[in-house]
Design an enzyme around this catalytic site. Structure first.
Site, PDB file in Angstrom:
ATOM      1  N   LYS A 191     -12.396  17.804  26.200  1.00 19.11           N
ATOM      2  CA  LYS A 191     -11.709  17.422  24.974  1.00 19.11           C
ATOM      3  C   LYS A 191     -11.602  18.687  24.123  1.00 19.11           C
ATOM      4  O   LYS A 191     -12.479  19.024  23.359  1.00 19.11           O
ATOM      5  CB  LYS A 191     -12.493  16.331  24.221  1.00 19.11           C
ATOM      6  CG  LYS A 191     -11.651  15.437  23.290  1.00 19.11           C
ATOM      7  CD  LYS A 191     -10.943  16.173  22.163  1.00 19.11           C
ATOM      8  CE  LYS A 191     -11.911  16.630  21.087  1.00 19.11           C
ATOM      9  NZ  LYS A 191     -11.176  17.342  19.967  1.00 19.11           N
ATOM     10  N   SER A 244     -18.927  23.315  14.429  1.00 18.59           N
ATOM     11  CA  SER A 244     -19.572  23.390  13.122  1.00 18.59           C
ATOM     12  C   SER A 244     -20.916  22.676  13.114  1.00 18.59           C
ATOM     13  O   SER A 244     -21.200  21.825  13.969  1.00 18.59           O
ATOM     14  CB  SER A 244     -18.667  22.785  12.050  1.00 18.59           C
ATOM     15  OG  SER A 244     -18.548  21.386  12.245  1.00 18.59           O
ATOM     16  N   CYS A 299     -18.318  32.918  16.122  1.00 21.01           N
ATOM     17  CA  CYS A 299     -19.720  32.640  15.821  1.00 21.01           C
ATOM     18  C   CYS A 299     -20.604  33.873  15.953  1.00 21.01           C
ATOM     19  O   CYS A 299     -21.767  33.839  15.551  1.00 21.01           O
ATOM     20  CB  CYS A 299     -20.239  31.512  16.710  1.00 21.01           C
ATOM     21  SG  CYS A 299     -20.077  31.828  18.464  1.00 21.01           S
TER      22      CYS A 299
END
Length: 444
Positions: A191, A244, A299
């Site tokens: 996904k 997140s 990140c």
């Protein structure tokens, strides 16, 4: 422009431009969803709608999961060497179509072409690793673990696995996940981020072209509703996520509550500690690239620079260097980075910049109101630099995910180490020094 999907045996080029409904990839077929609910995919440099991704229906989600479970029964029995050969063919195709994938990626993320190529290549390296999976599947034996008792262990696939990936690396992070899982004998449901699904769909096309059997990989689209299906369906045995902190916490708690194996990577606040004995120019060059590269949307970005002692005097020169950097279009060779992924994300970054200034940080470079010639509607944020940042400020405690660098000052290396260790975030940390002793102290 927008990308038109073609059958896997044909090549997509940047000349094929037609706004498209992004397909699902279920049971080995690229199919149009029956949903009535579509998500607009925009080019962040123009905010032009380039495609629409479906919120996959519940029936389609169930179909993908059921088919993956059926295929697993046979795929797990395929010899590991045959599974590895699929990955060898796949990495060759990814290399052949490397620049094409990077161009698709650039158009939907806004990344510069060089940055996009790096995104693709890092993913290819993982596929190469998946092609060497055989030795990783070896079990162990121990004789006489107790009197006349021997132990034997086997490494076996889990079943249907799922991956939920973020917008910022739409090639690399999916390629972290499904090639290794599938090479180990699992089947996989991906996904990808609904903000840039075109790149993952091209990856799926090439995976089919590499000879992967129908159903070992399936791709669905959507948001929380679709993720919840993956987290709660008992047929899904393991879930990987990158994104997140709030979403990562939710996925970890929900997935483990449903007895799934979950790896959830979320949030970062990476510090760079600079000692006055470091090479000043090397420090400045590294800080500029690490803070604003990829518009800070990665990140591993350095978002906090900790200047120790006299190194604090280098901040004005850092400001000069950052002021020379500018964002731009994906094919602008002079641009150092591209736009922010969405107008909403841009607004959040600019709000945090305003909060930092209001809370007393020194705003040395203000990236708000940044413009790029010829692209007035893009989500642009210029290089932004703060000094005098403290641990109480929001710009220190929240992951900004933009081209924003916060400078902090300490008197000693010990103070800097304490500052880093007290941060609730992890992911990465670095030190710039010419002292081996200081570097070892930092490491330990």
């Amino acid at each position: 422009g927008t990308i038109r999907f073609r059958p896997a045996s044909r090549t997509t080029t940047n000349r094929d431009i037609n706004m498209k409904n992004v397909p699902l990839y279920i049971a080995g077929e690229f199919i149009q969803s029956q949903t009535k609910d579509w998500i607009e995919v925009t080019n962040p440099a123009t905010n032009e709608v380039i495609a629409k991704a479906p919120n996959t229906t519940h029936a389609e989600m169930e179909q993908a999961i059921k088919y993956a479970g059926e295929v697993f029964k046979t795929w797990k029995e395929v010899p590991v060497s045959e599974r590895a050969r699929v990955m060898l063919r796949y990495q060759a195709l990814l290399k052949k179509h490397h620049d094409e994938i990077a161009e698709i990626l650039s158009q939907e993320t806004g990344k510069t072409f060089e940055d996009a190529k790096g995104d693709v290549w890092r993913g290819i390296e993982v596929v190469e690793h998946a092609g060497n999976v055989a030795s990783l599947m070896m079990g162990e034996t121990v004789e006489n673990v107790a009197r006349e008792v021997d132990t034997h262990s086997w490494i076996q696939p889990l079943g249907v696995c799922a991956g939920i990936t973020p917008f910022n690396f739409p090639a690399m992070i999916p390629l972290w996940m499904f090639p290794m899982a599938i090479a180990c004998g699992n089947t996989f449901i991906l996904k990808p981020s609904e903000q840039d699904p075109l790149t993952p769909m091209r990856l799926a096309e090439l995976f089919e072209e590499a000879g992967a059997p129908k159903g070992v990989l399936q791709v669905v689209h959507g948001g929380k509703e679709q993720v919840d299906v993956l987290l709660t369906d008992p047929a899904i045995k393991a879930v990987s996520f990158v994104g997140s902190v709030p979403v990562g916490r939710y996925i970890y708690e929900t997935g483990t509550r449903n007895m799934k194996r979950v790896q959830s990577f979320a949030g970062a606040k990476n510090h760079m500690v600079i000692l006055p004995d470091a090479d000043k120019q090397q420090v400045i060059n590294a800080l500029v690239g690490a803070s604003v590269g990829a518009a800070g949307q990665r990140c591993m970005a350095i978002s906090v620079a900790v200047f120790v002692g006299e190194a604090q005097q280098w901040i004005p020169e850092l400001k000069e260097a950052m002021a020379k950097v500018r964002p731009g279009a994906w094919n602008d060779s002079g641009a150092s980075y591209g736009p922010i992924i969405s107008a909403k994300a841009k607004d959040r970054i600019e709000s945090l910049i305003a909060t930092g200034e209001a809370q007393g940080a020194n705003l040395l470079l203000d990236g708000r109101g940044c413009t790029v010639d010829g692209l007035p509607d893009g989500n642009w944020v210029g290089p932004t630099l703060f000094s005098g940042v403290t641990t109480e400020m929001d710009i220190y405690n929240e992951e900004i995910f933009g081209p924003v660098l916060s400078c902090m000052e300490t008197d000693t290396l010990g103070d800097a180490i304490e500052l880093v260790n007290n941060s609730p975030y992890g992911n990465g940390v670095s030190i710039f020094t010419s002292s081996g002793g200081a570097a070892r102290r930092f490491q330990h």
